[in-house]
Design an enzyme around this catalytic site. Structure first.
Site, PDB file in Angstrom:
ATOM      1  N   ASP A  15      21.384  63.724 -12.685  1.00 17.04           N
ATOM      2  CA  ASP A  15      20.767  63.922 -11.387  1.00 17.04           C
ATOM      3  C   ASP A  15      20.135  62.824 -10.789  1.00 17.04           C
ATOM      4  O   ASP A  15      20.101  61.625 -11.573  1.00 17.04           O
ATOM      5  CB  ASP A  15      19.602  64.986 -11.409  1.00 17.04           C
ATOM      6  CG  ASP A  15      18.903  65.347 -10.443  1.00 17.04           C
ATOM      7  OD1 ASP A  15      19.402  65.327  -9.388  1.00 17.04           O
ATOM      8  OD2 ASP A  15      17.647  65.083 -10.435  1.00 17.04           O
ATOM      9  N   ASP A  17      17.371  61.986  -7.884  1.00 23.05           N
ATOM     10  CA  ASP A  17      15.943  62.246  -7.439  1.00 23.05           C
ATOM     11  C   ASP A  17      14.917  62.829  -8.685  1.00 23.05           C
ATOM     12  O   ASP A  17      15.276  63.828  -9.037  1.00 23.05           O
ATOM     13  CB  ASP A  17      15.575  62.909  -6.636  1.00 23.05           C
ATOM     14  CG  ASP A  17      16.318  62.056  -5.033  1.00 23.05           C
ATOM     15  OD1 ASP A  17      15.794  61.002  -4.794  1.00 23.05           O
ATOM     16  OD2 ASP A  17      17.210  62.863  -4.305  1.00 23.05           O
TER      17      ASP A  17
END
Length: 224
Positions: A15, A17
């Site tokens: 991922d 953020d």
């Protein structure tokens, strides 16, 4: 529970953020201004929305008279203009350089232009495989984004290690059949969020165990 030191992986999915970089303060500013227009307090919904696509968050708010796609476009433009405080999670850059270029991918709910802008701001590399919001029909917690990333890397999803930070992303990764490591740096106080929870990448190391697989170790930090 998975003991990482006992496992080898053929692919590594990240991922963005909150996992590779922190953009939480910028997102709080943008969402705070947007929410205020409708008399909302972003603090009441934003923590649970982390990791989801913007249009899905707006749909869940169910505000009358709003077009989720139009509002998502406005929020995207505001986020693209606000890079203040966007920085890499400690150790992320060093760890990524250890990985074979064709064996890791980023899987983010952000639009591609925003992902590229934030990665550049944080000084992080862009992998050949970058799965963004427009690449899938359903965002996290649906697992299709991680499955697609594994397919594009040419590895089985159950041979992948996913790095996540948000509940929606963790659930998506678990549903996909991958093994999950949770990065807690961007979320102080969440140390016990997952069996394989670590603060950041500072102590991570990579060891090749065969021609096609690698082991990740983090002495004294990952729990099993």
């Amino acid at each position: 529970m998975t003991n990482l030191s006992d496992c080898s992986f053929a692919g590594f999915l990240f991922d963005m953020d909150g996992t590779l970089l922190t953009s939480i303060e910028a997102s709080k500013r943008v969402w705070g201004r947007w929410a205020a227009r409708f008399g909302l307090d972003a603090a009441t919904f934003l923590p649970n929305a982390h990791g989801m696509q913007v249009r899905d968050v707006i749909r869940l708010l169910d505000l009358p008279g709003l077009d989720p796609d139009d509002e998502a476009a406005a929020i995207f433009a505001a986020e693209l203009a606000d890079m203040d405080g966007v920085t890499a999670i400690p150790g992320a850059g060093s760890f990524l350089t250890q990985l074979p270029a064709d064996r890791w991918a980023i899987v983010t709910s952000a639009p591609r232009a925003l992902a590229l802008r934030r990665l550049d701001e944080a000084g992080l590399p862009v992998p050949p495989v970058l799965i963004c919001a427009a690449d899938v029909d359903r965002g996290k917690p649906d697992p299709s984004c991680f499955i697609l990333a594994a397919e594009r890397l040419g590895v089985a999803i159950d041979q992948c290690l996913v790095f996540e930070d948000a509940p929606a992303g963790i659930l998506a990764a678990e549903r996909s059949g991958a093994t999950v490591v949770v990065i807690t740096h961007a979320h102080p106080g969440r140390d016990a969020v997952h069996a394989n929870g670590i603060g950041d990448y500072t102590d991570l190391s990579l060891e090749q165990t065969s021609m096609e697989s690698w082991r990740v170790s983090c002495p004294g930090r990952a729990r099993s």
